[in-house]
Write an enzyme that holds these catalytic residues in place. Sequence first.
Site, short mmCIF file in Angstrom:
data_model
loop_
_atom_site.label_atom_id
_atom_site.label_comp_id
_atom_site.label_asym_id
_atom_site.label_seq_id
_atom_site.Cartn_x
_atom_site.Cartn_y
_atom_site.Cartn_z
N TYR A 219 0.82 -1.22 0.00
CA TYR A 219 0.00 0.00 0.00
C TYR A 219 0.86 1.27 0.00
O TYR A 219 0.39 2.34 0.34
CB TYR A 219 -0.95 0.01 1.21
CG TYR A 219 -2.04 -1.05 1.16
CD1 TYR A 219 -2.21 -1.87 0.05
CD2 TYR A 219 -2.89 -1.23 2.24
CE1 TYR A 219 -3.21 -2.84 0.02
CE2 TYR A 219 -3.89 -2.20 2.22
CZ TYR A 219 -4.03 -3.00 1.11
OH TYR A 219 -5.02 -3.95 1.09
N LYS B 25 4.70 -14.45 4.03
CA LYS B 25 4.82 -15.26 2.82
C LYS B 25 6.29 -15.19 2.38
O LYS B 25 6.62 -14.90 1.22
CB LYS B 25 3.85 -14.70 1.76
CG LYS B 25 3.59 -15.57 0.57
CD LYS B 25 2.63 -16.71 0.86
CE LYS B 25 2.60 -17.62 -0.38
NZ LYS B 25 1.80 -18.83 -0.20
N ASP C 198 -1.53 -17.78 3.60
CA ASP C 198 -2.62 -18.48 2.91
C ASP C 198 -3.12 -19.65 3.76
O ASP C 198 -4.32 -19.86 3.91
CB ASP C 198 -2.21 -18.91 1.49
CG ASP C 198 -0.79 -19.49 1.42
OD1 ASP C 198 -0.10 -19.53 2.47
OD2 ASP C 198 -0.38 -19.90 0.33
N ASP D 169 -5.05 -6.62 6.25
CA ASP D 169 -6.31 -6.09 5.73
C ASP D 169 -7.27 -7.24 5.41
O ASP D 169 -8.43 -7.25 5.80
CB ASP D 169 -6.00 -5.27 4.45
CG ASP D 169 -7.14 -4.35 4.07
OD1 ASP D 169 -8.14 -4.28 4.82
OD2 ASP D 169 -7.04 -3.71 3.01
N ASP E 94 -10.73 -8.74 7.79
CA ASP E 94 -12.09 -8.85 7.26
C ASP E 94 -12.59 -10.28 7.39
O ASP E 94 -13.77 -10.52 7.69
CB ASP E 94 -12.14 -8.41 5.79
CG ASP E 94 -12.30 -6.90 5.64
OD1 ASP E 94 -11.87 -6.18 6.55
OD2 ASP E 94 -12.86 -6.44 4.63
MG MG Z 1 -10.15 -3.42 4.42
#
Ligand code: MG
Length: 325
Positions: A119, A166, A198, A222, A226
Site C-alpha cells: 500500500y 509469505k 494463505d 487487511d 475482514d
Molecule cells: Mg479493508
Amino acid sequence: MTDSVLVVPGDGVGREVVPAAVDVLDAVADLEFHHAEAGDRVERETGEALPEETRRRAIDADATLFGAAGETAADVVLPLREAVGSVANVRPARAYPGVDALRPQTDLVVIRENTEGVYSGIEAEVADGVTTLTRVVTAEASRRVAEYGFEYAAEHGYDQVTVAHKANVMRTTDGQFLDAVEAVATDRDADYETTLVDALATDLLLRPAAYGVVICPNLAGDVLSDLAAGLVGGLGLTPSANVGPDNGLFEPVHGSAPDIAGEGVANPAATILSGAMLLEHLGHDESATDVRAAVEAVLADGPRTPDLGGDASTEAVSDAVIERL
Ligand code: MG
Ligand code: NAI
C-alpha cells in the site's frame, strides 16, 4: 488536563453511529470534543475530501474518532492514519454472547502494519499492458508493529502470538519483516509462531480459538481482519484503532453503508467499541472496560439493530448502552 477528541463523522451511517458513540463516551469520561468534516460531502462543498484544517486538528488532538467516508475513503483514511503517525492498525474480532456468530469461540486481534508494504502507492505502467507495484518493507516499520503486537498481547492477556507472512515467496521483503519480529521477540523473551498467510486463512476459519494476537504486514492484515470479522457476526460489530506513539485514529471497520444510511438503523456497536479503544488509548482503562461490558450486555439482551435480527434504531441501542452504564 482534559483529553481532546476530534470527532469526524464523515458520510452515510458515519453521521448516525458517531454521534451515538460520542453520547456514550460523554457519559463515562471527561473529554473535550471538537468536530470536523471529511469525506464525499465536504468534497462536494469545498473540492477537498480531507480539508487541511481537519488534518491539522487530527494531529493536534489527543485522539480522533472517525465514522466512515464514501467514495473518497482512500483520500481520507490513508492521510489521516499518516497524520496521526499510526504504527499499527489494531482490529479485534470477538464473538459476543447472544450474537449469531459463525465461530462463537473467536477472540483474536489482528495487528497490522499500516504504513507501507504493497500500500506504499508506488505503481507504474512500464509498457503498454505491463504494470508494476513496488512493495516497501522497512526494518523500522516492521520493528514498530512487532513491538506493538507483543506489548498488546502481554497487556491484554493473549498467550498466543502468530506472525503471518509469505517469506517463502517474498524472500527479501517478508524475510526482513520476520527478522525484525525475531529481534523484538528475542529482546522481550517472548514466544511466537510464524505461519504462511494463505494457510492461516484456512486455519482461522477452521480453528479460530487456536489464535490470539496475529501480527501481519499490511495487505495480509487487511484481508485477514475482514475474514475475522466474518467469523464473529459482521461489520456492525468490529472496531479498529490506528495507533501512533502519542496519537490515534479510532474507527469502525465498516464503511458509509449507503444502502441503510439515513434510516437510523445502523448498528452503533462497532463505533462505540472503537470509542472504548480510544478510552483505553487515553488511559481511561476503567471507563473502557465499563463501555465494553455495557455493549456486551446490550448485545446479549437487546435491543438489537436489524443487522443482528432486531428492529431497534441506532439511538435505542446507544441509549440502552448508556442506561447500562
Ligand atoms: Mg479493508
Ligand atoms: P460498507 O461497510 O459500507 O457496507 C457493507 C455492508 O455492511 C452493507 O450491507 C451495509 O449495510 C452493512 N453495514 C455496514 N456498516 C453497518 C452498520 N454499522 N450497521 C449495520 N450494517 C452495516 O461497505 P461497502 O458497501 O463496500 O462500501 C460503501 C461505501 O463505504 C463505499 O463508498 C466505500 O468506499 C466506503 N468505505 C469506507 C470505509 C472507510 O471510510 N473507512 C471503509 C470501507 C468502505
